[in-house]
Design an enzyme around this catalytic site. Structure first.
Site, short mmCIF file in Angstrom:
data_model
loop_
_atom_site.label_atom_id
_atom_site.label_comp_id
_atom_site.label_asym_id
_atom_site.label_seq_id
_atom_site.Cartn_x
_atom_site.Cartn_y
_atom_site.Cartn_z
N LYS A 18 0.85 -1.21 0.00
CA LYS A 18 0.00 0.00 0.00
C LYS A 18 0.88 1.24 0.00
O LYS A 18 2.04 1.21 0.42
CB LYS A 18 -0.95 0.01 1.21
CG LYS A 18 -0.28 0.07 2.60
CD LYS A 18 0.09 1.46 3.07
CE LYS A 18 0.90 1.42 4.37
NZ LYS A 18 1.71 2.59 4.65
N ASP A 145 -1.98 -2.01 10.31
CA ASP A 145 -2.28 -1.88 8.88
C ASP A 145 -2.87 -3.14 8.26
O ASP A 145 -3.24 -3.15 7.08
CB ASP A 145 -0.99 -1.54 8.09
CG ASP A 145 -0.51 -0.11 8.35
OD1 ASP A 145 -1.32 0.71 8.85
OD2 ASP A 145 0.66 0.17 8.06
O1 C5P Z 1 0.70 -1.75 14.65
P1 C5P Z 1 2.09 -1.75 14.10
O2 C5P Z 1 2.86 -2.97 14.50
O3 C5P Z 1 2.15 -1.48 12.65
O4 C5P Z 1 2.81 -0.54 14.80
C1 C5P Z 1 4.21 -0.43 14.89
C2 C5P Z 1 4.55 0.69 15.85
O5 C5P Z 1 4.25 1.96 15.25
C3 C5P Z 1 3.78 0.67 17.15
O6 C5P Z 1 4.43 -0.13 18.10
C4 C5P Z 1 3.83 2.16 17.55
O7 C5P Z 1 5.07 2.48 18.10
C5 C5P Z 1 3.73 2.87 16.21
N1 C5P Z 1 2.34 3.19 15.86
C6 C5P Z 1 1.70 4.23 16.52
N2 C5P Z 1 0.40 4.53 16.20
C7 C5P Z 1 -0.25 3.86 15.22
C8 C5P Z 1 0.40 2.81 14.52
C9 C5P Z 1 1.69 2.51 14.87
O8 C5P Z 1 2.26 4.88 17.41
N3 C5P Z 1 -1.49 4.19 14.93
#
Ligand code: C5P
Length: 319
Positions: A18, A145
Site C-alpha cells: 500500500k 495496517d
Molecule cells: O501496529 P504496528 O505494528 O504497525 O505498529 C508499529 C509501531 O508503530 C507501534 O508499536 C507504535 O510504536 C507505532 N504506531 C503508533 N500509532 C499507530 C500505529 C503505529 O504509534 N497508529
C-alpha cells in the site's frame, strides 16, 4: 471478485503493498498508539505466499529474503497461529513459501500485507468460512495496517489504522513511480516517537476534536481526478520528521517532483519509500524508462505501478 476454489493441497495468495495518499496524526491514545486519519491505496507491487498442506500439524515458513525471520516473530506465522487458535483447530498445518518483492522497512506495509494474505489464504485453504469482516477484526490484534491490507483498494482508515471506511469509487486508473533507497530502512516506532517528541504540544485530546478532523477527511474528494489536481489537503505528517533525519527521502522527493508529468509527490507511511502520481500506468512506466539512469545514479530502486481496487488475491495456479 470471487476467489478461485482452493485446490486441495496448494494455494497462492498475492499480498499487495500500500501507499498512503494521506497520513495525519491527530493525537495519542490510551493504549500508546497514535490516533490517525489516513487514506490508503493498494498497489500492484506484491509478495507471493505459496501454501501447501502438511500432515504434521505444523505451520512453517520459508522465504527468499534472508533479512526476514522465518520464526515465531514473523507476522505470517503470527497470523496463521492466530487464525488456528480462533477456530480452535490446532490440527491444521501448512507450509508457506514467501516470495518477497515488496521492500522491507519501506512504509509500504509489506509485512502487514503478508499477514493479511496469510489470513485470507488460510481461511480458504482450511475451509474456515470466516467473513472478511471477521478476518479484519482478528488481524488488528497483530498489526494496525493488516485490516486494510485484507480488503485493500482505496479506503479511509481511522483509529490506529484499523477502522475502515471504503470510498465509493469506480476508477483506479492512476499510475505511480515508487522509489526507495535499498540501503536504508525506517523503523515505524522510531518515526512515531520522533513525531511525538516534536509535535505532542499540538495533539488533539478528545474524541469530539478527532471527529471534526475525521469529517474533514471524509468530505474530501479522493477520486483519481481530484488527486491529480495536487490539492494541499494531501499530507503525510510523518514526512515532517522522517525527511529531515533521512537525506535519502529528501533526495527521492526532489527527483520525483522534477519528473515530467509527475503530480502529487509524497512519502509513503513512515518511509523511506516515496512516490509520484501520474495520470495512468503507461505514463508512469514511460517516464520511469526515460529516467532509469537518473534513479540508478541516485542509488534508488524504482518501480512503475498501477493502483489495485482490492487487497489479497487468491489463485491455485502459477500464471
Ligand atoms: O501496529 P504496528 O505494528 O504497525 O505498529 C508499529 C509501531 O508503530 C507501534 O508499536 C507504535 O510504536 C507505532 N504506531 C503508533 N500509532 C499507530 C500505529 C503505529 O504509534 N497508529
Amino acid at each position: 471478485m470471487v476467489p478461485p476454489k482452493a485446490n486441495e493441497d496448494f494455494l497462492i495468495a498475492e499480498a499487495h503493498a500500500k501507499i498512503n495518499l494521506h497520513l495525519e496524526v491527530l493525537g495519542i491514545r490510551d493504549d500508546g498508539f497514535h490516533e490517525l486519519a489516513m487514506v490508503m491505496q493498494s498497489i500492484n507491487l506484491s509478495d507471493q505466499l505459496r501454501m501447501t498442506k502438511n500432515e504434521d500439524n505444523n505451520i512453517t515458513l520459508k522465504t527468499n529474503n534472508n533479512e526476514i525471520s522465518n520464526g515465531e516473530d514473523n507476522l505470517v506465522i503470527k497470523a496463521a497461529r492466530l487464525l488456528r487458535n480462533k477456530v480452535g483447530k490446532t490440527q491444521l498445518g501448512v507450509d508457506i513459501e514467501l516470495v518477497k518483492n515488496i521492500p522491507i522497512g519501506a512504509g509500504l506495509a509489506g509485512g502487514s500485507a503478508d499477514a493479511a494474505a496469510t489470513l485470507v489464504g488460510l481461511n480458504k485453504f482450511w475451509n474456515l468460512n470466516l467473513e472478511v469482516s471477521e478476518l479484519e477484526k482478528l488481524s488488528k490484534e497483530i498489526g494496525s495496517d493488516i485490516p486494510f491490507c485484507v480488503s485493500g483498494g482505496r479506503q479511509i482508515c481511522f483509529g490506529r489504522g484499523e477502522i475502515l471506511e471504503r470510498l465509493n469509487l469506480d476508477r483506479f486508473d492512476l499510475g505511480l513511480i515508487l522509489v526507495k533507497d535499498p540501503s536504508i530502512q525506517v523503523s515505524t516506532p522510531v518515526a512515531y516517537k520522533k513525531y511525538k517528541e516534536e509535535f505532542e504540544h499540538r495533539y488533539l485530546e478528545n474524541d469530539s476534536d478527532f471527529e471534526v478532523k475525521r469529517n474533514i477527511v471524509r468530505s474530501i474528494n479522493w477520486s483519481d481526478q481530484s488527486l491529480l489536481d495536487n490539492r494541499k489537503e494531501v499530507q503525510n505528517d510523518l514526512q515532517k520528521v522522517v525527511c529531515p533525519m533521512t537525506p535519502e527521502v529528501e533526495k527521492s522527493l526532489n527527483i520525483l517532483s522534477r519528473l515530467p508529468g509527475s503530480r502529487l509527490v509524497s512519502m509513503s507511511g513512515s518511509g523511506p519509500s516515496c512516490f509520484a502520481l501520474f495520470e495512468n500506468y503507461n505514463q508512469a512506466n514511460k517516464v520511469l524508462k526515460e529516467h532509469v539512469n537518473e534513479f540508478e545514479k541516485a542509488g534508488l530502486s524504482a518501480w512503475a505501478c498501477s493502483m489495485k481496487s482490492n487487497g489479497v488475491q487468491l489463485r491455485n495456479e502459477f500464471t
